[in-house]
Design an enzyme around this catalytic site. Structure first.
Site, PDB file in Angstrom:
ATOM      1  N   CYS A  52       0.824  -1.190  -0.029  1.00  0.00           N
ATOM      2  CA  CYS A  52      -0.056  -0.056  -0.084  1.00  0.00           C
ATOM      3  C   CYS A  52       0.760   1.321  -0.142  1.00  0.00           C
ATOM      4  CB  CYS A  52      -0.913  -0.044   1.326  1.00  0.00           C
ATOM      5  SG  CYS A  52      -2.042   1.302   1.229  1.00  0.00           S
ATOM      6  N   HIS A 111      -8.801  -3.509  -2.827  1.00  0.00           N
ATOM      7  CA  HIS A 111      -8.152  -2.792  -1.982  1.00  0.00           C
ATOM      8  C   HIS A 111      -8.518  -1.407  -1.962  1.00  0.00           C
ATOM      9  CE1 HIS A 111      -3.782  -1.897  -0.355  1.00  0.00           C
ATOM     10  NE2 HIS A 111      -3.993  -0.579  -0.663  1.00  0.00           N
ATOM     11  N   GLU A 112      -8.525  -0.813  -3.178  1.00  0.00           N
ATOM     12  CA  GLU A 112      -9.011   0.820  -3.307  1.00  0.00           C
ATOM     13  C   GLU A 112     -10.444   0.816  -2.587  1.00  0.00           C
ATOM     14  OE1 GLU A 112      -6.696   2.815  -3.475  1.00  0.00           O
ATOM     15  OE2 GLU A 112      -5.477   0.846  -4.371  1.00  0.00           O
ATOM     16  N   HIS A 150     -10.222   1.190   1.256  1.00  0.00           N
ATOM     17  CA  HIS A 150      -9.710   2.426   1.691  1.00  0.00           C
ATOM     18  C   HIS A 150     -10.981   3.313   1.745  1.00  0.00           C
ATOM     19  CE1 HIS A 150      -5.468   2.417   1.956  1.00  0.00           C
ATOM     20  NE2 HIS A 150      -5.333   1.976   0.620  1.00  0.00           N
TER      21      HIS A 150
END
Length: 179
Positions: A104, A146-147, A150
Site C-alpha cells: 500500500c 484494495h481501493e 480504503h
C-alpha cells in the site's frame, strides 16, 4: 478528463497520507458535485499515484474524504487497465480466494500475504457523472478490492490476523515514516 488525455498530465503530486492517520480509518463521503474540483482531484490522484509508482489510489490517501479511486493496473494476463471511479461500490467479489502479496502506498515498503477474491466488479460514475462498471480479474481484482476498502476506512492490515498482522504492525512502528 477528455478522451485521449494522459491521466495525471495536468495534475499535481499531493502528499501521501500514511498509515495511522485518522483519515485512512474513516469511511469516505459520497461525491455530489461533479464539477471542475472533482476533475482536478482525479488528475492530482493520477499524478500522485504515478509519482509513488503505484497501481491504484483512493482519495483518502491524499487526505480527501471523497469516494474516488484511480487505477493503472495490469491483470494477470498483463492487460493494462486505466481509469477512475467516483462513488464506487464493490458489487461483486467472487471466484477463488487467493492469498497474495499486497502492499500500500500509505505503508511504503511493507507488504503481507492478504486474502482477496480473484474476480471483482465495481460500479460508480465518471467525473462527468456517467455510469461506469469495471470488471477485474487476478491482480486487477485485488487492486479494485484494495481501493474500495480504503474508501470504507480500511487498510489491508485490517484484513490480516495473527502473526501477519503483528509483523506488519511492528514493521510500521519501526519504519522511518511511522515515527
Amino acid at each position: 478528463m477528455r478522451n485521449g488525455s494522459i491521466p495525471g498530465a495536468r495534475g499535481r503530486v499531493r502528499p501521501m497520507t500514511l498509515f495511522g492517520d485518522p483519515v485512512l480509518h474513516a469511511p469516505c463521503e459520497e461525491v455530489t458535485d461533479f464539477g471542475p474540483e472533482l476533475a482536478s482531484l482525479v488528475q492530482d490522484m493520477f499524478a500522485t499515484m504515478y509519482a509513488a509508482r503505484g497501481v491504484g489510489l483512493a482519495a483518502n490517501q491524499v487526505g480527501e474524504r471523497s469516494r474516488v479511486l484511480v487505477y493503472d493496473c495490469p491483470d494477470d494476463e498483463e492487460v493494462r487497465h486505466v481509469g477512475h471511479v467516483v462513488n464506487p461500490r464493490l458489487v461483486e467479489a467472487g471466484g477463488v480466494v487467493l492469498r497474495g502479496p499486497e502492499g500500500c502506498l500509505s505503508l511504503p515498503g511493507l507488504e503481507a500475504g492478504t486474502e482477496r477474491y480473484d474476480e471483482a466488479v465495481v460500479e460508480g460514475f465518471t467525473v462527468h457523472g456517467d455510469p461506469v462498471r469495471v470488471r477485474g480479474t487476478g491482480f486487477f481484482a485485488r487492486c479494485l478490492q484494495h481501493e474500495c476498502d480504503h474508501l470504507e476506512g480500511r487498510v489491508y492490515v485490517d484484513r490480516l490476523t495473527g502473526w501477519r498482522r503483528w509483523k506488519v504492525g511492528r514493521q510500521a512502528a519501526r519504519a522511518p515514516w511511522g515515527r
